[in-house]
Scaffold this active site. Sequence first.
Site, PDB file in Angstrom:
ATOM      1  N   ASN A   1     -23.186   7.886   9.601  1.00  0.00           N
ATOM      2  CA  ASN A   1     -21.758   7.557   9.624  1.00  0.00           C
ATOM      3  C   ASN A   1     -21.048   8.550  10.555  1.00  0.00           C
ATOM      4  OD1 ASN A   1     -19.018   7.389   9.050  1.00  0.00           O
ATOM      5  ND2 ASN A   1     -19.288   7.156   6.854  1.00  0.00           N
TER       6      ASN A   1
ATOM      7  N   HIS B   1     -17.265  -0.685  10.542  1.00  0.00           N
ATOM      8  CA  HIS B   1     -17.524   0.753  10.522  1.00  0.00           C
ATOM      9  C   HIS B   1     -18.916   0.977   9.932  1.00  0.00           C
ATOM     10  CE1 HIS B   1     -17.518   4.897   9.578  1.00  0.00           C
ATOM     11  NE2 HIS B   1     -17.252   4.739   8.301  1.00  0.00           N
TER      12      HIS B   1
ATOM     13  N   CYS C   1     -12.064   7.126   9.047  1.00  0.00           N
ATOM     14  CA  CYS C   1     -13.003   6.189   9.682  1.00  0.00           C
ATOM     15  C   CYS C   1     -12.313   4.936  10.222  1.00  0.00           C
ATOM     16  CB  CYS C   1     -14.096   5.789   8.707  1.00  0.00           C
ATOM     17  SG  CYS C   1     -14.909   7.199   7.959  1.00  0.00           S
TER      18      CYS C   1
END
Length: 312
Positions: free
Chosen positions: A269, A239, A113
């Site tokens: 996500n 993020h 990520c």
Amino acid sequence: MNGLRILGTGRCLPASVVTNDDMSLRVDTSDEWIASRTGIRERRFCREETGVQLAAEAARRAMEQAGITADQVGLCVVATFTPDYLTPSTACLVQQALGLPRDIPAFDLNAACSGFVYGLAVIRGMLSSLTRPYALLIGAEVLSRVLDFTDRSTCVLFGDGAGAAVLARDEGRLLAIRLGADGQREPLYCPGPGRGESLLRMDGRAVFRFAVEAVPRCIGELLADTGLTLDQVDAVVCHQANARIISHVIRQLKADPAKFYLNVHKYGNTSAASIPIALDEMAEEGRLRPGMKVLCVGFGAGYTWGGALLEW
Ligand code: UT7
């Protein structure tokens, strides 16, 4: 330090919207549980689309917004850990799809990520040696491919999508960048081929603890590097993993919540794609204006983390 500037952004999400209620038909969960623990309301899952198609379309829109043509692109980097093929890279397939020049570097980068911020650092290092003026940085993931739809504690959290940016060399516009890694397999991993089922495994609580420590630390380091205060930063793009992680960060830093962009409710996500998707939405909403100071911070498996403080 060598600088870079984001000239344009783009995003591409799969057409299929999967709500929390849809997820509750697949696993024992509820809209109430998912929304209250994570802020997520829905995500997108690929049905017809491939990762390469999402990545190429996000990049095409970023190039259009930047007003550049394919023959001006001197580098193509895709941050992903869910490529369509282990080889050739998604970047090479995007190169083909967009008709980018044949004599440029194109490769994938896996920092989970944190991939988009890692990509900024890698491209900053390469920009001065390119034969053409612009670089493409794409974050693209098809996480639905590696979700275990019998594990309610992870499958409800993730989604598919791609975001892209066109970068150019520009002294002074990248004010600071910090990357880190802390090599360990647990508590967030996805085995490769031949290593058993290639499904994402996560100890959510451990990752949560890591995130609420790493993100404020990384933001603090970027501010120390530049001598700025958070009040002098116009926007923070974390993020998008969980709205609760972002709330923790805001509380720890005693920051103005309005500075922290949030779109996890729409997409879940999307790993390396989450920051460029957010940047593109912010640009579209008129929240990013020239001269603004924008802080991006990612964290994820590895563990990896990375932050960049940019002038828009
Ligand atoms: O890019 C980085 C990737 N990862 C992350 O950012 C994840 C970070 N972690 C988190 O976001 C949170 O830890 C989660 C959202 C994953 C979980 O929230 P939590 O408050 O830490 O819940 P928990 O794992 O402690 O589970 C609490 C309860 C458990 O039930 P019992 O044992 O208390 O009876 C779970 O079985 O919630 C249960 N549970 C669920 N219930 C309904 C776990 N998943 C679900 C679900 N629906 N989907």
